[in-house]
Design a protein around this motif. Sequence first.
Motif, PDB file in Angstrom:
ATOM      1  N   ILE A  64     -14.880  -0.675   7.172  1.00  0.00           N
ATOM      2  CA  ILE A  64     -13.974   0.383   6.715  1.00  0.00           C
ATOM      3  C   ILE A  64     -13.651   1.258   7.914  1.00  0.00           C
ATOM      4  O   ILE A  64     -14.530   1.591   8.712  1.00  0.00           O
ATOM      5  N   ASP A  65     -12.382   1.575   8.054  1.00  0.00           N
ATOM      6  CA  ASP A  65     -11.952   2.411   9.166  1.00  0.00           C
ATOM      7  C   ASP A  65     -12.633   3.782   9.070  1.00  0.00           C
ATOM      8  O   ASP A  65     -12.776   4.349   7.984  1.00  0.00           O
ATOM      9  N   ALA A  66     -13.049   4.308  10.206  1.00  0.00           N
ATOM     10  CA  ALA A  66     -13.785   5.574  10.252  1.00  0.00           C
ATOM     11  C   ALA A  66     -13.009   6.721   9.613  1.00  0.00           C
ATOM     12  O   ALA A  66     -13.605   7.567   8.928  1.00  0.00           O
ATOM     13  N   ASP A  67     -11.697   6.773   9.819  1.00  0.00           N
ATOM     14  CA  ASP A  67     -10.901   7.845   9.215  1.00  0.00           C
ATOM     15  C   ASP A  67     -10.906   7.743   7.691  1.00  0.00           C
ATOM     16  O   ASP A  67     -10.992   8.756   6.990  1.00  0.00           O
ATOM     17  N   ALA A  68     -10.831   6.535   7.165  1.00  0.00           N
ATOM     18  CA  ALA A  68     -10.859   6.338   5.713  1.00  0.00           C
ATOM     19  C   ALA A  68     -12.237   6.684   5.157  1.00  0.00           C
ATOM     20  O   ALA A  68     -12.352   7.313   4.103  1.00  0.00           O
ATOM     21  N   ALA A  69     -13.280   6.288   5.868  1.00  0.00           N
ATOM     22  CA  ALA A  69     -14.648   6.559   5.413  1.00  0.00           C
ATOM     23  C   ALA A  69     -14.948   8.048   5.356  1.00  0.00           C
ATOM     24  O   ALA A  69     -15.784   8.489   4.565  1.00  0.00           O
ATOM     25  N   ALA A  70     -14.256   8.836   6.157  1.00  0.00           N
ATOM     26  CA  ALA A  70     -14.501  10.276   6.225  1.00  0.00           C
ATOM     27  C   ALA A  70     -13.814  11.063   5.107  1.00  0.00           C
ATOM     28  O   ALA A  70     -14.100  12.250   4.927  1.00  0.00           O
ATOM     29  N   LEU A  71     -12.929  10.418   4.357  1.00  0.00           N
ATOM     30  CA  LEU A  71     -12.213  11.114   3.282  1.00  0.00           C
ATOM     31  C   LEU A  71     -13.170  11.479   2.148  1.00  0.00           C
ATOM     32  O   LEU A  71     -14.073  10.706   1.820  1.00  0.00           O
ATOM     33  N   PRO A  72     -12.948  12.635   1.498  1.00  0.00           N
ATOM     34  CA  PRO A  72     -13.789  12.976   0.352  1.00  0.00           C
ATOM     35  C   PRO A  72     -13.521  12.065  -0.842  1.00  0.00           C
ATOM     36  O   PRO A  72     -14.431  11.699  -1.581  1.00  0.00           O
ATOM     37  N   GLU A  73     -12.257  11.684  -1.041  1.00  0.00           N
ATOM     38  CA  GLU A  73     -11.871  10.760  -2.104  1.00  0.00           C
ATOM     39  C   GLU A  73     -10.660   9.961  -1.651  1.00  0.00           C
ATOM     40  O   GLU A  73      -9.871  10.428  -0.840  1.00  0.00           O
ATOM     41  N   ALA A  74     -10.540   8.768  -2.202  1.00  0.00           N
ATOM     42  CA  ALA A  74      -9.388   7.924  -1.882  1.00  0.00           C
ATOM     43  C   ALA A  74      -9.209   6.906  -3.002  1.00  0.00           C
ATOM     44  O   ALA A  74     -10.116   6.679  -3.805  1.00  0.00           O
ATOM     45  N   PHE A  75      -8.045   6.300  -3.040  1.00  0.00           N
ATOM     46  CA  PHE A  75      -7.778   5.215  -3.968  1.00  0.00           C
ATOM     47  C   PHE A  75      -8.096   3.897  -3.277  1.00  0.00           C
ATOM     48  O   PHE A  75      -7.780   3.708  -2.102  1.00  0.00           O
ATOM     49  N   VAL A  76      -8.688   2.973  -4.013  1.00  0.00           N
ATOM     50  CA  VAL A  76      -8.915   1.617  -3.537  1.00  0.00           C
ATOM     51  C   VAL A  76      -8.541   0.678  -4.681  1.00  0.00           C
ATOM     52  O   VAL A  76      -8.666   1.039  -5.856  1.00  0.00           O
ATOM     53  N   GLY A 100       0.812  -1.218   0.000  1.00  0.00           N
ATOM     54  CA  GLY A 100       0.000   0.000   0.000  1.00  0.00           C
ATOM     55  C   GLY A 100       0.838   1.257   0.000  1.00  0.00           C
ATOM     56  O   GLY A 100       0.532   2.225  -0.704  1.00  0.00           O
ATOM     57  N   LEU A 101       1.915   1.257   0.767  1.00  0.00           N
ATOM     58  CA  LEU A 101       2.790   2.426   0.795  1.00  0.00           C
ATOM     59  C   LEU A 101       3.525   2.593  -0.526  1.00  0.00           C
ATOM     60  O   LEU A 101       3.732   3.720  -1.001  1.00  0.00           O
ATOM     61  N   VAL A 147     -11.570  -5.924   5.247  1.00  0.00           N
ATOM     62  CA  VAL A 147     -11.247  -4.718   6.001  1.00  0.00           C
ATOM     63  C   VAL A 147     -10.587  -3.720   5.064  1.00  0.00           C
ATOM     64  O   VAL A 147      -9.702  -4.092   4.295  1.00  0.00           O
ATOM     65  N   VAL A 148     -11.011  -2.457   5.139  1.00  0.00           N
ATOM     66  CA  VAL A 148     -10.432  -1.409   4.307  1.00  0.00           C
ATOM     67  C   VAL A 148      -9.967  -0.286   5.222  1.00  0.00           C
ATOM     68  O   VAL A 148     -10.741   0.218   6.045  1.00  0.00           O
ATOM     69  N   LEU A 149      -8.690   0.099   5.082  1.00  0.00           N
ATOM     70  CA  LEU A 149      -8.129   1.178   5.888  1.00  0.00           C
ATOM     71  C   LEU A 149      -6.970   1.812   5.143  1.00  0.00           C
ATOM     72  O   LEU A 149      -6.499   1.270   4.144  1.00  0.00           O
ATOM     73  N   ALA A 150      -6.534   2.955   5.622  1.00  0.00           N
ATOM     74  CA  ALA A 150      -5.430   3.673   4.990  1.00  0.00           C
ATOM     75  C   ALA A 150      -4.177   2.813   4.990  1.00  0.00           C
ATOM     76  O   ALA A 150      -3.901   2.073   5.943  1.00  0.00           O
ATOM     77  N   SER A 151      -3.397   2.927   3.911  1.00  0.00           N
ATOM     78  CA  SER A 151      -2.208   2.085   3.757  1.00  0.00           C
ATOM     79  C   SER A 151      -1.128   2.358   4.790  1.00  0.00           C
ATOM     80  O   SER A 151      -0.257   1.518   5.002  1.00  0.00           O
ATOM     81  N   ASP A 152      -1.199   3.502   5.472  1.00  0.00           N
ATOM     82  CA  ASP A 152      -0.191   3.809   6.493  1.00  0.00           C
ATOM     83  C   ASP A 152      -0.669   3.474   7.903  1.00  0.00           C
ATOM     84  O   ASP A 152      -0.048   3.856   8.881  1.00  0.00           O
ATOM     85  N   ARG A 153      -1.752   2.746   8.018  1.00  0.00           N
ATOM     86  CA  ARG A 153      -2.301   2.377   9.321  1.00  0.00           C
ATOM     87  C   ARG A 153      -2.251   0.868   9.519  1.00  0.00           C
ATOM     88  O   ARG A 153      -2.202   0.101   8.563  1.00  0.00           O
ATOM     89  N   GLU A 154      -2.291   0.462  10.774  1.00  0.00           N
ATOM     90  CA  GLU A 154      -2.351  -0.960  11.127  1.00  0.00           C
ATOM     91  C   GLU A 154      -3.685  -1.220  11.812  1.00  0.00           C
ATOM     92  O   GLU A 154      -4.115  -0.444  12.671  1.00  0.00           O
ATOM     93  N   ALA A 208       4.079   5.504  -5.674  1.00  0.00           N
ATOM     94  CA  ALA A 208       4.047   5.426  -7.134  1.00  0.00           C
ATOM     95  C   ALA A 208       2.954   6.325  -7.727  1.00  0.00           C
ATOM     96  O   ALA A 208       3.119   6.872  -8.814  1.00  0.00           O
ATOM     97  N   LEU A 209       1.847   6.472  -7.001  1.00  0.00           N
ATOM     98  CA  LEU A 209       0.744   7.310  -7.469  1.00  0.00           C
ATOM     99  C   LEU A 209       0.948   8.785  -7.124  1.00  0.00           C
ATOM    100  O   LEU A 209       0.199   9.639  -7.599  1.00  0.00           O
ATOM    101  N   GLY A 210       1.934   9.080  -6.265  1.00  0.00           N
ATOM    102  CA  GLY A 210       2.159  10.448  -5.821  1.00  0.00           C
ATOM    103  C   GLY A 210       1.038  10.944  -4.931  1.00  0.00           C
ATOM    104  O   GLY A 210       0.716  12.127  -4.907  1.00  0.00           O
ATOM    105  N   ALA A 211       0.446  10.027  -4.172  1.00  0.00           N
ATOM    106  CA  ALA A 211      -0.685  10.356  -3.294  1.00  0.00           C
ATOM    107  C   ALA A 211      -0.280  10.169  -1.840  1.00  0.00           C
ATOM    108  O   ALA A 211       0.570   9.332  -1.528  1.00  0.00           O
ATOM    109  N   PRO A 212      -0.897  10.922  -0.926  1.00  0.00           N
ATOM    110  CA  PRO A 212      -0.628  10.699   0.498  1.00  0.00           C
ATOM    111  C   PRO A 212      -1.033   9.273   0.885  1.00  0.00           C
ATOM    112  O   PRO A 212      -2.071   8.774   0.412  1.00  0.00           O
ATOM    113  N   ALA A 213      -0.246   8.631   1.716  1.00  0.00           N
ATOM    114  CA  ALA A 213      -0.525   7.250   2.120  1.00  0.00           C
ATOM    115  C   ALA A 213      -1.899   7.104   2.767  1.00  0.00           C
ATOM    116  O   ALA A 213      -2.540   6.063   2.619  1.00  0.00           O
TER     117      ALA A 213
END
Length: 156
Positions: free
Chosen positions: A116-128, A33-34, A62-69, A39-44
């Motif tokens: 889905i992790d609450a922080d990820a769900a709150a994003l306006p857009e994200a890559f999956v 994920g990192l 389970v879906v969560l940000a790539s920089d989280r455990e 490679a995408l030039g996007a925040p983790a």
Amino acid sequence: MSRTTPATLALDAAGIAYRLATYDYDPDAARVGLQAAEALGAPAGEVLKTLMVRADGKPACVVLASDREVSMKKLAAALGAKSAEMMKPADAERMTGYRVGGVSPFGQKRAVPTVIDADAAALPEAFVNAGQRGLQARLAPADLVRALGATVARIT
């Protein structure tokens, strides 16, 4: 690289707006994920990873940000289970129909509960992951929650 996968077909069928992005997948990356974020030039935090787990022996996604455990204790609670553990890669591939590094929460062989992790769900857009190594879909996580009937919980 094909831009049509079971995931993109599921996104289209659900009427979810998305944009595809490709990158050079590195199978030797310590954290896929990192590597994708870089490679995408996007925040983790805006590149979401998809993990397959077993909660009380039953499969879940389970879906969560790539920089989280993920906290297995919090995840188990979100799924109403006593315990949760990572699924073995071969089992995840068999269950989802995707190769590890290309697992998408959309278009899996069999629908399973998704958190889905609450922080990820709150994003306006994200890559999956869009169902193939090196292929990502940029979308609103709220659409992911709605289309999959996902549970939103603090799992990190």
